[in-house]
Design a protein around this motif. Structure first.
Motif, PDB file in Angstrom:
ATOM      1  N   LEU A 186       0.810 -32.021  36.382  1.00 37.65           N
ATOM      2  CA  LEU A 186       1.142 -30.751  37.041  1.00 37.65           C
ATOM      3  C   LEU A 186       0.632 -29.547  36.257  1.00 37.65           C
ATOM      4  O   LEU A 186       0.416 -28.477  36.824  1.00 37.65           O
ATOM      5  CB  LEU A 186       2.660 -30.650  37.242  1.00 37.65           C
ATOM      6  N   SER A 220      -2.245 -29.435  34.533  1.00 34.96           N
ATOM      7  CA  SER A 220      -3.701 -29.417  34.402  1.00 34.96           C
ATOM      8  C   SER A 220      -4.334 -28.325  35.260  1.00 34.96           C
ATOM      9  O   SER A 220      -3.751 -27.878  36.253  1.00 34.96           O
ATOM     10  CB  SER A 220      -4.270 -30.779  34.806  1.00 34.96           C
ATOM     11  N   ASP A 221      -5.542 -27.901  34.889  1.00 37.33           N
ATOM     12  CA  ASP A 221      -6.249 -26.933  35.727  1.00 37.33           C
ATOM     13  C   ASP A 221      -6.933 -27.606  36.916  1.00 37.33           C
ATOM     14  O   ASP A 221      -7.493 -26.938  37.771  1.00 37.33           O
ATOM     15  CB  ASP A 221      -7.256 -26.103  34.918  1.00 37.33           C
ATOM     16  N   THR A 222      -6.875 -28.940  36.943  1.00 42.23           N
ATOM     17  CA  THR A 222      -7.441 -29.679  38.079  1.00 42.23           C
ATOM     18  C   THR A 222      -6.413 -30.664  38.598  1.00 42.23           C
ATOM     19  O   THR A 222      -5.818 -31.405  37.820  1.00 42.23           O
ATOM     20  CB  THR A 222      -8.694 -30.471  37.629  1.00 42.23           C
ATOM     21  N   LEU A 223      -6.202 -30.661  39.909  1.00 41.53           N
ATOM     22  CA  LEU A 223      -5.339 -31.677  40.519  1.00 41.53           C
ATOM     23  C   LEU A 223      -6.247 -32.819  40.966  1.00 41.53           C
ATOM     24  O   LEU A 223      -7.261 -32.591  41.613  1.00 41.53           O
ATOM     25  CB  LEU A 223      -4.574 -31.094  41.702  1.00 41.53           C
ATOM     26  N   ARG A 224      -5.852 -34.034  40.585  1.00 37.54           N
ATOM     27  CA  ARG A 224      -6.725 -35.188  40.830  1.00 37.54           C
ATOM     28  C   ARG A 224      -6.046 -36.183  41.760  1.00 37.54           C
ATOM     29  O   ARG A 224      -4.837 -36.359  41.697  1.00 37.54           O
ATOM     30  CB  ARG A 224      -7.012 -35.912  39.501  1.00 37.54           C
ATOM     31  N   ARG A 225      -6.861 -36.847  42.555  1.00 39.70           N
ATOM     32  CA  ARG A 225      -6.389 -38.027  43.276  1.00 39.70           C
ATOM     33  C   ARG A 225      -6.864 -39.241  42.506  1.00 39.70           C
ATOM     34  O   ARG A 225      -7.937 -39.226  41.924  1.00 39.70           O
ATOM     35  CB  ARG A 225      -7.002 -38.081  44.673  1.00 39.70           C
ATOM     36  N   TYR A 226      -6.079 -40.276  42.485  1.00 41.02           N
ATOM     37  CA  TYR A 226      -6.437 -41.476  41.734  1.00 41.02           C
ATOM     38  C   TYR A 226      -6.554 -42.672  42.661  1.00 41.02           C
ATOM     39  O   TYR A 226      -5.892 -42.739  43.702  1.00 41.02           O
ATOM     40  CB  TYR A 226      -5.360 -41.808  40.700  1.00 41.02           C
ATOM     41  N   THR A 227      -7.368 -43.616  42.230  1.00 39.44           N
ATOM     42  CA  THR A 227      -7.285 -44.965  42.783  1.00 39.44           C
ATOM     43  C   THR A 227      -6.879 -45.852  41.605  1.00 39.44           C
ATOM     44  O   THR A 227      -6.994 -45.437  40.441  1.00 39.44           O
ATOM     45  CB  THR A 227      -8.648 -45.456  43.331  1.00 39.44           C
ATOM     46  N   TYR A 242      -0.690 -31.669  45.838  1.00 44.27           N
ATOM     47  CA  TYR A 242      -1.705 -31.198  46.788  1.00 44.27           C
ATOM     48  C   TYR A 242      -1.059 -30.323  47.864  1.00 44.27           C
ATOM     49  O   TYR A 242      -1.613 -29.302  48.278  1.00 44.27           O
ATOM     50  CB  TYR A 242      -2.426 -32.392  47.433  1.00 44.27           C
ATOM     51  N   GLU A 257     -11.255 -35.464  45.995  1.00 41.33           N
ATOM     52  CA  GLU A 257     -10.710 -36.210  44.858  1.00 41.33           C
ATOM     53  C   GLU A 257     -10.085 -35.281  43.835  1.00 41.33           C
ATOM     54  O   GLU A 257      -9.127 -35.640  43.167  1.00 41.33           O
ATOM     55  CB  GLU A 257     -11.811 -37.044  44.200  1.00 41.33           C
ATOM     56  N   ILE A 274      -9.053 -30.975  43.130  1.00 44.12           N
ATOM     57  CA  ILE A 274      -9.035 -29.575  43.560  1.00 44.12           C
ATOM     58  C   ILE A 274      -8.540 -28.739  42.382  1.00 44.12           C
ATOM     59  O   ILE A 274      -7.791 -29.241  41.541  1.00 44.12           O
ATOM     60  CB  ILE A 274      -8.123 -29.331  44.798  1.00 44.12           C
ATOM     61  N   ASN A 286      -6.250 -26.352  40.317  1.00 44.55           N
ATOM     62  CA  ASN A 286      -4.830 -25.973  40.371  1.00 44.55           C
ATOM     63  C   ASN A 286      -4.772 -24.469  40.640  1.00 44.55           C
ATOM     64  O   ASN A 286      -5.256 -23.684  39.824  1.00 44.55           O
ATOM     65  CB  ASN A 286      -4.166 -26.316  39.032  1.00 44.55           C
TER      66      ASN A 286
END
Lengths: 340, 60
Positions: free
Chosen positions: A136, A138-145, A283, B16, B18, B20
């Motif tokens: 939460l 981080s400067d990037t929100l990631r999706r994971y597999t 997201y 995948e 974005i 924050n």
């Protein structure tokens, strides 16, 4: 954490292309900042790793540097283990020197997955807090597999690590020679752990990620190992859990974010379902924050909100608050002459 | 890009990663910093003239 070369050899090599930064790093790499923990790094390279060829050859060749280390991201062509350094700042400088040496970005590079290592094993619940706070904050929100989190130790006989964001060490080499601020505020020359680490698979990481993980890991480790920041660490845990409770996410902490020795069948899937829930929530929050910004002043209340500020902003504020508290308290100690 | 799809609904593309939105953007550096220049000391035997020096009949 195995790296079959001397840290000074790496710094000397880096100085050939980054003379100023490399020399500063060599002179100060064990320097501690504010009593925060030392930082270890592993670089998992998802492409053919050609850019690292010169660096690896300079350190003694792949057979000596890479093949001693069986652990890596399951998709990676190589995993370069870097020597631990005394602070997040030194870790960032080390990466910047490597970027200069190889002539290619390491941070924010999709082909490079970073693993950040903190000394000391956290409990299951603290590991969950570390993972959630990293995500939460981080400067990037990631999706994971699940493929993103598979390593060669996923099903290891001796040290199975499962498919997780947070990993324990495999009882390899451990450098204890870093400063530890004990409960009384005295700087001890060695870490209180003979062995043991808690690692986080950042993925494509940033400077902020390294700083945040170092901050949160310090607060949590100190809260569990009676360090100087134990009090702040307890407060941080309580506040973080309260935020999650307000967002009805506190149940995420009950799933196994790190694989313990008593792991059960299906734990990997339970963890991954929790991670997906966190990702979906973040997201959604991201979309809501953007919508709110687009509305004219005063109309934002019309957007349905579970929290006035949103969990992303709350976590940012929490991390900022504790970073400043540590800096302020360190300065007071230094001025009072109690700190090293 | 991942494709999320449930029966009966339109497929949607979900990125995948974005940014924050609550973290202030810092200017990313897509390329690493250029190699540090090697500082070479200026030759000591050369004299430096300037118009202001000449005007004052000075040499430094």
């Amino acid at each position: 954490m195995s790296y079959a070369y001397r840290s000074q050899d790496l710094f000397s090599l880096l100085q050939t292309k980054a003379p100023v930064a490399g020399a500063a790093l060599a002179a100060n790499f064990r320097r501690n900042e504010y009593g925060l923990l030392s930082v270890g790094l592993k670089i998992h390279c998802l492409d053919n790793g050609e850019k690292f060829k010169g660096l690896i050859e300079g350190l003694g060749g792949a057979s000596r540097i890479l093949e001693v280390n069986y652990f890596k991201d399951a998709r990676a062509s190589l995993c370069l283990v870097l020597p631990p350094v005394g602070s997040a700042t030194s870790a960032i400088h080390l990466i910047e020197c490597i970027e200069q040496y190889i002539g290619s970005p390491v941070l924010a590079n999709k082909q490079i997955q970073l693993q950040l290592c903190s000394p000391g094993r956290l409990s299951a619940r603290a590991s969950a807090l570390l993972g959630v706070a990293f995500y939460l904050g981080s400067d990037t929100l990631r999706r994971y597999t699940q493929a993103d989190l598979r390593t060669t130790f996923e099903s290891s006989f001796n040290h199975p690590r499962g498919i997780r964001l947070v990993l324990y060490d495999a009882e390899g080499d451990f450098d204890r020679n870093f400063t530890w601020w004990n409960y009384c505020g005295a700087a001890e020359p060695e870490l209180p752990f003979v062995n043991g680490r808690t690692d986080l698979l950042i993925g494509s990481g940033s400077r902020l990620d390294i700083e945040n993980i170092n901050l949160v890991a310090t607060l949590l480790i100190h809260s569990e190992y009676d360090g100087y920041w134990s009090g702040l660490g307890q407060e941080f845990r309580a506040e973080m859990e309260l935020i999650l409770k307000h967002h009805i996410l506190v149940g995420l902490l009950d799933v196994p974010w790190v694989r313990q020795s008593w792991a059960q069948f299906g734990d990997d899937d339970r963890f991954f379902a929790a991670l997906q829930e966190l990702v979906a929530y973040a997201y959604g929050e991201s979309t809501r924050v953007k919508q709110r910004r687009l509305l004219p002043f005063g109309m934002w209340r019309n957007v349905q909100a579970r929290s006035p500020n949103g969990i992303l902003e709350e976590v940012q504020r929490l991390l900022f608050k504790y970073r400043k508290a540590i800096e302020r308290q360190s300065r007071l100690l230094t001025h009072a002459g109690e700190s090293p | 890009m991942m494709r999320a799809h449930q029966p009966g609904s339109q497929p949607i593309d979900v990125p995948e990663t974005i940014p924050n939105p609550v973290v202030p953007r810092t200017v990313p550096s897509p390329e690493p910093r250029p190699t540090e220049p090697i500082k070479v000391p200026a030759p000591q035997h050369l004299l430096c003239f300037s118009f202001s020096c000449l005007a004052r009949d000075e040499v430094r």
